[in-house]
Write a protein that holds these residues in place. Sequence first.
Motif, PDB file in Angstrom:
ATOM      1  N   THR A   1      -9.560   9.038  -5.754  1.00  0.00           N
ATOM      2  CA  THR A   1      -9.536   9.741  -4.472  1.00  0.00           C
ATOM      3  C   THR A   1      -8.262   9.370  -3.722  1.00  0.00           C
ATOM      4  O   THR A   1      -7.557   8.418  -4.082  1.00  0.00           O
ATOM      5  CB  THR A   1     -10.762   9.357  -3.624  1.00  0.00           C
ATOM      6  OG1 THR A   1     -10.664   7.965  -3.306  1.00  0.00           O
ATOM      7  CG2 THR A   1     -12.062   9.652  -4.354  1.00  0.00           C
ATOM      8  N   ALA A   2      -7.990  10.108  -2.672  1.00  0.00           N
ATOM      9  CA  ALA A   2      -6.802   9.833  -1.855  1.00  0.00           C
ATOM     10  C   ALA A   2      -6.894   8.455  -1.216  1.00  0.00           C
ATOM     11  O   ALA A   2      -5.892   7.745  -1.094  1.00  0.00           O
ATOM     12  CB  ALA A   2      -6.642  10.908  -0.789  1.00  0.00           C
ATOM     13  N   GLN A   3      -8.110   8.063  -0.822  1.00  0.00           N
ATOM     14  CA  GLN A   3      -8.285   6.737  -0.213  1.00  0.00           C
ATOM     15  C   GLN A   3      -7.996   5.633  -1.233  1.00  0.00           C
ATOM     16  O   GLN A   3      -7.349   4.635  -0.906  1.00  0.00           O
ATOM     17  CB  GLN A   3      -9.705   6.605   0.334  1.00  0.00           C
ATOM     18  CG  GLN A   3      -9.962   5.270   0.993  1.00  0.00           C
ATOM     19  CD  GLN A   3     -11.398   5.124   1.453  1.00  0.00           C
ATOM     20  OE1 GLN A   3     -12.230   5.998   1.220  1.00  0.00           O
ATOM     21  NE2 GLN A   3     -11.695   4.018   2.103  1.00  0.00           N
ATOM     22  N   GLU A   4      -8.458   5.809  -2.469  1.00  0.00           N
ATOM     23  CA  GLU A   4      -8.208   4.801  -3.506  1.00  0.00           C
ATOM     24  C   GLU A   4      -6.720   4.737  -3.849  1.00  0.00           C
ATOM     25  O   GLU A   4      -6.154   3.656  -4.008  1.00  0.00           O
ATOM     26  CB  GLU A   4      -9.034   5.110  -4.750  1.00  0.00           C
ATOM     27  CG  GLU A   4     -10.518   4.922  -4.533  1.00  0.00           C
ATOM     28  CD  GLU A   4     -11.359   5.464  -5.676  1.00  0.00           C
ATOM     29  OE1 GLU A   4     -12.476   4.950  -5.855  1.00  0.00           O
ATOM     30  OE2 GLU A   4     -10.902   6.389  -6.387  1.00  0.00           O
ATOM     31  N   ARG A   5      -6.092   5.893  -3.946  1.00  0.00           N
ATOM     32  CA  ARG A   5      -4.636   5.917  -4.192  1.00  0.00           C
ATOM     33  C   ARG A   5      -3.885   5.230  -3.060  1.00  0.00           C
ATOM     34  O   ARG A   5      -2.961   4.474  -3.291  1.00  0.00           O
ATOM     35  CB  ARG A   5      -4.137   7.344  -4.357  1.00  0.00           C
ATOM     36  CG  ARG A   5      -4.476   7.959  -5.678  1.00  0.00           C
ATOM     37  CD  ARG A   5      -3.661   9.233  -5.896  1.00  0.00           C
ATOM     38  NE  ARG A   5      -3.956   9.795  -7.184  1.00  0.00           N
ATOM     39  CZ  ARG A   5      -3.414   9.379  -8.328  1.00  0.00           C
ATOM     40  NH1 ARG A   5      -2.550   8.416  -8.328  1.00  0.00           N
ATOM     41  NH2 ARG A   5      -3.743   9.944  -9.472  1.00  0.00           N
ATOM     42  N   SER A   6      -4.304   5.494  -1.834  1.00  0.00           N
ATOM     43  CA  SER A   6      -3.670   4.881  -0.670  1.00  0.00           C
ATOM     44  C   SER A   6      -3.864   3.364  -0.683  1.00  0.00           C
ATOM     45  O   SER A   6      -2.937   2.612  -0.365  1.00  0.00           O
ATOM     46  CB  SER A   6      -4.243   5.483   0.607  1.00  0.00           C
ATOM     47  OG  SER A   6      -3.713   4.835   1.732  1.00  0.00           O
ATOM     48  N   GLN A   7      -5.052   2.929  -1.051  1.00  0.00           N
ATOM     49  CA  GLN A   7      -5.339   1.494  -1.097  1.00  0.00           C
ATOM     50  C   GLN A   7      -4.433   0.797  -2.116  1.00  0.00           C
ATOM     51  O   GLN A   7      -3.841  -0.233  -1.818  1.00  0.00           O
ATOM     52  CB  GLN A   7      -6.810   1.277  -1.450  1.00  0.00           C
ATOM     53  CG  GLN A   7      -7.232  -0.162  -1.441  1.00  0.00           C
ATOM     54  CD  GLN A   7      -8.718  -0.309  -1.755  1.00  0.00           C
ATOM     55  OE1 GLN A   7      -9.412   0.666  -2.067  1.00  0.00           O
ATOM     56  NE2 GLN A   7      -9.196  -1.531  -1.672  1.00  0.00           N
ATOM     57  N   ILE A   8      -4.307   1.378  -3.293  1.00  0.00           N
ATOM     58  CA  ILE A   8      -3.450   0.773  -4.317  1.00  0.00           C
ATOM     59  C   ILE A   8      -1.982   0.899  -3.918  1.00  0.00           C
ATOM     60  O   ILE A   8      -1.189  -0.015  -4.124  1.00  0.00           O
ATOM     61  CB  ILE A   8      -3.734   1.387  -5.699  1.00  0.00           C
ATOM     62  CG1 ILE A   8      -5.135   0.973  -6.146  1.00  0.00           C
ATOM     63  CG2 ILE A   8      -2.697   0.941  -6.715  1.00  0.00           C
ATOM     64  CD1 ILE A   8      -5.547   1.465  -7.499  1.00  0.00           C
ATOM     65  N   PHE A   9      -1.626   2.027  -3.301  1.00  0.00           N
ATOM     66  CA  PHE A   9      -0.244   2.195  -2.838  1.00  0.00           C
ATOM     67  C   PHE A   9       0.125   1.101  -1.845  1.00  0.00           C
ATOM     68  O   PHE A   9       1.189   0.494  -1.943  1.00  0.00           O
ATOM     69  CB  PHE A   9      -0.051   3.577  -2.197  1.00  0.00           C
ATOM     70  CG  PHE A   9       1.275   3.723  -1.520  1.00  0.00           C
ATOM     71  CD1 PHE A   9       2.416   3.972  -2.264  1.00  0.00           C
ATOM     72  CD2 PHE A   9       1.401   3.576  -0.143  1.00  0.00           C
ATOM     73  CE1 PHE A   9       3.657   4.092  -1.649  1.00  0.00           C
ATOM     74  CE2 PHE A   9       2.624   3.698   0.480  1.00  0.00           C
ATOM     75  CZ  PHE A   9       3.756   3.951  -0.274  1.00  0.00           C
ATOM     76  N   HIS A  10      -0.746   0.843  -0.881  1.00  0.00           N
ATOM     77  CA  HIS A  10      -0.453  -0.191   0.122  1.00  0.00           C
ATOM     78  C   HIS A  10      -0.380  -1.574  -0.520  1.00  0.00           C
ATOM     79  O   HIS A  10       0.455  -2.398  -0.128  1.00  0.00           O
ATOM     80  CB  HIS A  10      -1.489  -0.166   1.244  1.00  0.00           C
ATOM     81  CG  HIS A  10      -1.352   1.020   2.140  1.00  0.00           C
ATOM     82  ND1 HIS A  10      -0.228   1.270   2.891  1.00  0.00           N
ATOM     83  CD2 HIS A  10      -2.197   2.052   2.390  1.00  0.00           C
ATOM     84  CE1 HIS A  10      -0.375   2.376   3.572  1.00  0.00           C
ATOM     85  NE2 HIS A  10      -1.574   2.889   3.279  1.00  0.00           N
ATOM     86  N   TYR A  11      -1.231  -1.828  -1.482  1.00  0.00           N
ATOM     87  CA  TYR A  11      -1.179  -3.109  -2.192  1.00  0.00           C
ATOM     88  C   TYR A  11       0.156  -3.259  -2.931  1.00  0.00           C
ATOM     89  O   TYR A  11       0.817  -4.290  -2.834  1.00  0.00           O
ATOM     90  CB  TYR A  11      -2.349  -3.224  -3.174  1.00  0.00           C
ATOM     91  CG  TYR A  11      -2.219  -4.428  -4.065  1.00  0.00           C
ATOM     92  CD1 TYR A  11      -2.517  -5.687  -3.590  1.00  0.00           C
ATOM     93  CD2 TYR A  11      -1.778  -4.291  -5.376  1.00  0.00           C
ATOM     94  CE1 TYR A  11      -2.382  -6.803  -4.393  1.00  0.00           C
ATOM     95  CE2 TYR A  11      -1.639  -5.399  -6.185  1.00  0.00           C
ATOM     96  CZ  TYR A  11      -1.942  -6.652  -5.690  1.00  0.00           C
ATOM     97  OH  TYR A  11      -1.794  -7.743  -6.485  1.00  0.00           O
ATOM     98  N   LEU A  12       0.556  -2.216  -3.655  1.00  0.00           N
ATOM     99  CA  LEU A  12       1.809  -2.277  -4.411  1.00  0.00           C
ATOM    100  C   LEU A  12       3.022  -2.345  -3.481  1.00  0.00           C
ATOM    101  O   LEU A  12       3.989  -3.074  -3.751  1.00  0.00           O
ATOM    102  CB  LEU A  12       1.928  -1.075  -5.344  1.00  0.00           C
ATOM    103  CG  LEU A  12       0.918  -1.019  -6.490  1.00  0.00           C
ATOM    104  CD1 LEU A  12       1.066   0.277  -7.258  1.00  0.00           C
ATOM    105  CD2 LEU A  12       1.073  -2.215  -7.385  1.00  0.00           C
ATOM    106  N   ALA A  13       2.975  -1.586  -2.389  1.00  0.00           N
ATOM    107  CA  ALA A  13       4.090  -1.614  -1.444  1.00  0.00           C
ATOM    108  C   ALA A  13       4.212  -2.992  -0.808  1.00  0.00           C
ATOM    109  O   ALA A  13       5.326  -3.498  -0.610  1.00  0.00           O
ATOM    110  CB  ALA A  13       3.894  -0.543  -0.375  1.00  0.00           C
ATOM    111  N   GLY A  14       3.094  -3.619  -0.512  1.00  0.00           N
ATOM    112  CA  GLY A  14       3.125  -4.966   0.052  1.00  0.00           C
ATOM    113  C   GLY A  14       3.628  -5.996  -0.941  1.00  0.00           C
ATOM    114  O   GLY A  14       4.262  -6.985  -0.567  1.00  0.00           O
TER     115      GLY A  14
END
Length: 176
Positions: free
Chosen positions: A104-117
Amino acid sequence: MQTLYKLFRYRHFTLSSKILLIFILLISVPLGVQGVVTFLDFSKTIERRTADYAVQIVVQINTSLDKVFTEEKQQLSMLPLYNPEIVRLLKKYGNSENANIHPTAQERSQIFHYLAGSSFFRPEIRGIHFITNNGDVFTNMDPYLIKPHYTGGEAGLVPRSDSRKRSMAGAASALS
């Protein structure tokens, strides 16, 4: 030689001054030639050694950088294992039974924020990608910057369903 003979022919020079002049010439001329030859040889040796030392230093720097980057890559690849939510998501989309389910978009966003951090204070890291067994790609990069991978095939293109099967197992396979 003729002028030297004329110089010594004069009678106002004493024998001792003539002998002294001959000794000075016999000593200074060979010493001067030897000094010039030694200087030229020493200069070439110093230049060669300097170039050799520069090459050695570059090799040592490259070796050190390779070691540092290898250690950094190992630490960075182990980092997701310490976040249980990321491990859960990667396991969820790494299973073959969930091949038709996409994040989902929320799961993609969660992993994106983790990777960006994970890569924010590391300018040497251009991007981090997780590729699951079903072909989903999680990344901290803009999706328009990611170039598709061509694995051969007839026209050099492979259909998306085949490329998913051939894609890297990623971190999810290590967690399964």
